[in-house]
Design a protein around this motif. Structure first.
Motif, mmCIF file in Angstrom:
data_model
loop_
_atom_site.group_PDB
_atom_site.id
_atom_site.type_symbol
_atom_site.label_atom_id
_atom_site.label_comp_id
_atom_site.label_asym_id
_atom_site.label_seq_id
_atom_site.Cartn_x
_atom_site.Cartn_y
_atom_site.Cartn_z
ATOM 1 N N ILE A 43 1.046 0.098 5.683
ATOM 2 C CA ILE A 43 0.951 -0.897 5.843
ATOM 3 C C ILE A 43 0.246 -1.477 5.111
ATOM 4 O O ILE A 43 -1.470 -1.451 5.081
ATOM 5 C CB ILE A 43 0.453 -1.633 7.641
ATOM 6 N N ASP A 44 0.262 -2.902 4.030
ATOM 7 C CA ASP A 44 -0.608 -3.422 3.629
ATOM 8 C C ASP A 44 -1.227 -2.372 2.306
ATOM 9 O O ASP A 44 -2.061 -2.486 2.283
ATOM 10 C CB ASP A 44 -1.327 -4.283 3.753
ATOM 11 N N GLY A 45 -1.071 -1.156 1.858
ATOM 12 C CA GLY A 45 -1.096 -0.546 1.420
ATOM 13 C C GLY A 45 -1.807 0.901 1.599
ATOM 14 O O GLY A 45 -2.499 1.746 0.967
ATOM 15 N N VAL A 46 -2.063 0.835 3.256
ATOM 16 C CA VAL A 46 -3.125 1.804 3.542
ATOM 17 C C VAL A 46 -1.838 2.236 4.885
ATOM 18 O O VAL A 46 -1.195 1.764 5.504
ATOM 19 C CB VAL A 46 -3.863 0.552 4.823
ATOM 20 N N GLU A 47 -1.996 3.896 4.405
ATOM 21 C CA GLU A 47 -1.498 4.786 5.204
ATOM 22 C C GLU A 47 -1.741 5.013 6.322
ATOM 23 O O GLU A 47 -3.177 5.457 6.839
ATOM 24 C CB GLU A 47 -0.964 6.397 4.239
ATOM 25 N N SER A 48 -1.290 4.750 7.951
ATOM 26 C CA SER A 48 -1.601 4.782 8.840
ATOM 27 C C SER A 48 -1.415 5.699 9.844
ATOM 28 O O SER A 48 0.132 5.977 9.530
ATOM 29 C CB SER A 48 -1.545 3.990 9.811
#
Length: 86
Positions: A43-48
């Protein structure tokens, strides 16, 4: 129709959270959907890692469809606007 194929997978429907509205196929576990699943997404380039809990299932045209609700408390924090309809 291949009965084996329809009996080994189910369709996940994400009801809310960061994956709201998305669907995917997963393998059945012991003949049914998982009670809880982890989904990894950027999400928005951040893996979560997001946790979802089974809230219901049904069969439609020989396919199991399972509905999952977001568990924000156990998931990685992410900023998303649930009210964003734009």
């Amino acid at each position: 129709m291949a009965a084996e194929e329809s009996s080994t997978e189910y369709l996940v429907e994400y009801l809310d959270g960061p994956l709201e509205g998305q669907v995917e196929h997963r393998s059945l576990v012991d003949g049914g959907p998982e009670a809880r699943l982890a989904a990894i997404a950027a999400i928005d380039g951040v893996e979560s890692v997001f946790w979802y809990d089974l809230v219901g299932q049904r069969e439609l045209d020989g396919e199991v469809r399972a509905r999952f609700a977001f568990d924000a408390g156990d998931s990685d924090p992410v900023a998303f606007d649930e009210d964003d309809n734009d």
